[in-house]
Write a protein that holds these residues in place. Sequence first.
Motif, short mmCIF file in Angstrom:
data_model
loop_
_atom_site.label_atom_id
_atom_site.label_comp_id
_atom_site.label_asym_id
_atom_site.label_seq_id
_atom_site.Cartn_x
_atom_site.Cartn_y
_atom_site.Cartn_z
N PHE A 1 -10.03 -0.37 14.00
CA PHE A 1 -10.13 -2.08 14.25
C PHE A 1 -8.84 -2.85 13.83
O PHE A 1 -8.60 -2.98 12.73
N GLY A 2 -8.07 -3.16 14.91
CA GLY A 2 -6.91 -4.01 14.64
C GLY A 2 -5.72 -3.25 14.05
O GLY A 2 -5.62 -2.31 13.58
N ASP A 3 -4.66 -4.29 13.91
CA ASP A 3 -3.54 -3.87 13.42
C ASP A 3 -3.62 -4.25 11.96
O ASP A 3 -4.70 -4.63 11.38
N ASN A 4 -2.48 -4.21 11.23
CA ASN A 4 -2.13 -4.30 9.85
C ASN A 4 -2.98 -5.67 9.56
O ASN A 4 -3.67 -5.72 8.66
N SER A 5 -2.27 -6.75 10.07
CA SER A 5 -2.72 -7.85 9.60
C SER A 5 -4.06 -8.47 9.85
O SER A 5 -4.93 -8.99 9.19
N THR A 6 -4.49 -7.89 11.06
CA THR A 6 -6.06 -8.06 11.52
C THR A 6 -6.75 -7.56 10.29
O THR A 6 -7.91 -8.06 9.85
N ALA A 7 -6.31 -6.24 9.96
CA ALA A 7 -7.22 -5.55 8.91
C ALA A 7 -7.28 -6.29 7.72
O ALA A 7 -8.36 -6.49 7.09
N ILE A 8 -5.94 -6.70 7.33
CA ILE A 8 -5.91 -7.52 6.05
C ILE A 8 -6.91 -8.85 5.95
O ILE A 8 -7.56 -8.92 4.87
N TRP A 9 -6.76 -9.44 7.13
CA TRP A 9 -7.56 -10.83 7.13
C TRP A 9 -8.96 -10.14 7.07
O TRP A 9 -9.85 -10.93 6.45
N PHE A 10 -9.40 -9.21 7.83
CA PHE A 10 -10.87 -8.83 7.87
C PHE A 10 -11.38 -8.34 6.43
O PHE A 10 -12.45 -8.80 6.08
N SER A 11 -10.20 -8.06 5.60
CA SER A 11 -10.76 -7.55 4.22
C SER A 11 -10.86 -8.76 3.52
O SER A 11 -11.77 -8.75 2.61
N THR A 12 -10.38 -9.78 3.64
CA THR A 12 -10.48 -10.94 2.89
C THR A 12 -12.08 -11.39 3.31
O THR A 12 -12.80 -12.08 2.49
N LEU A 13 -12.58 -11.26 4.54
CA LEU A 13 -13.92 -11.54 4.95
C LEU A 13 -14.98 -10.83 3.93
O LEU A 13 -15.92 -11.27 3.29
N VAL A 14 -14.68 -9.70 3.66
CA VAL A 14 -15.48 -8.57 2.95
C VAL A 14 -15.20 -9.25 1.59
O VAL A 14 -16.44 -9.43 0.99
N ALA A 15 -14.23 -9.70 0.77
CA ALA A 15 -14.05 -10.29 -0.36
C ALA A 15 -14.63 -11.40 -0.58
O ALA A 15 -15.56 -11.78 -1.44
#
Length: 468
Positions: free
Chosen positions: A312-326
């Motif tokens: 799912f996505g590149d580095n920055s998409t993944a980082i932003w998705f992980s903020t969703l988890v948090a």
Amino acid sequence: MSEYNTTNDDEEKGLLADHNIDGSNECERGSLLGQTKLTLYSVGISCIAAVGGLLFGYDTGVVSGALPLLEEEFSLSEIEEEAFVSAAIAACVVGALIGGPLSDRIGRRPTILIAAVLFAIGAAVLTVSNAYWMLLIGRIMLGFGVGKASMISPVYIAEASPQRFRGALVTINNFAITGGQFVAYIVAALFSKVNEGWRYSLGLSGVPAVILFVGMLMAPESPRWLIGRGRTDEARRILLKVYGGCKEEAEREINDINDALSKHVDVKFREVFTRRMRRPLAIGILIQAFQQFCGINTAMYYSATIIKMAGFGDNSTAIWFSTLVAFGNALSTIICLFLIDRVGRRKLLFLSLSGITFGLAALGLAFYLNEHSMISDKASGITAVCALVFYTLFFALGMGPVPWALTSEIFPLKLRGIATGITTTANWLSNLIVSMTFLSLMSLITKAGVYWLYGCVCIVCLIFVIFL
Ligand code: BGC
């Protein structure tokens, strides 16, 4: 499941005494405490101590975003990176272990002050680091601080709270942990493109450290600890504020504490390992270990990696998705805050574990189907992200806050510091084991296998909770 008697004599009964695991207590059955109002004073001191939780969350959360930048800047090898992460967790283990007896001896408030100093020094060292060894020292200092804060903040809040709101006020600390993790993710993402951005993201934790220090200078000592030291007048003044000026409630609490204390005036350090303590200690250690073996920190530390691995996505998409988890994690903790004293600890644990198990099963399935080319990368990515969010939402509803609330209230006052130090150490040791084995386990039993394994641990924990 055995029902625990609801007596205020928590120091004597120890285990889940004034808040049995179903959440009902004597106060709610019409006694004085049933009408206890939550005072601004209680909320205020809980919030100050919870800055310790915020630092716990921030300092553990910020690593994943800062690590790739540090790796680039200092040309870190994989072993150096692992040492950087693990050294901090190992320092947390030591910090928690020392923090327990220290807080029994010198008091809860000075122990939090020491943690605040360690946080501030750690943040300063990290900000000015120009060599790997400095980074290591900075992280180890922070680890000592996090270890101490993780055990002492919930204990302090529990001991300074009116019984009726104890669970909710301790959960403020968990909200601060999850909020700290969320803020850390955002900060790390924002600074990821800034030159030497890691200095800012790591150094920023110096600000709450100073707030914690100054706040605690103004906050009172735990009234329970004071009574244990024979300083009843000081405790009375604090309890009067805690109970909004209601003398009867303050006196009743003093009597309860005194009654309980008189039953074991000469408790010794070694008594923590006696038969009477065996059950609460075993429950505390197990629930804290289970919390970690549910795999929560693989989600918190590696969520961006998991999202990427799921295609799912590149580095920055993944980082932003992980903020969703948090974010989901923090949000759900607020729900727990309102439920914990009403619904009760055991029901919340049950609900939480059921959701977590389902989330882990789905996460494993997303990987399994993708590994066997049964679904597309995209479908697997979407399923994995949904499962991860679902998993964290349910974790924060119970398995996140409840172990901290339970361990801050189930031990007799005289042994509370040391016993909570031991259960917190169990938490950090389990955290260390899970973080260190996560990636190698993945290559051994596949990604799906790892999540299903954590799912099986949750089922064992569910059974444990049923018999609790
Ligand atoms: C756990 C931490 C975890 C956090 C996730 C806490 O209750 O102790 O290890 O990182 O929840 O929000």
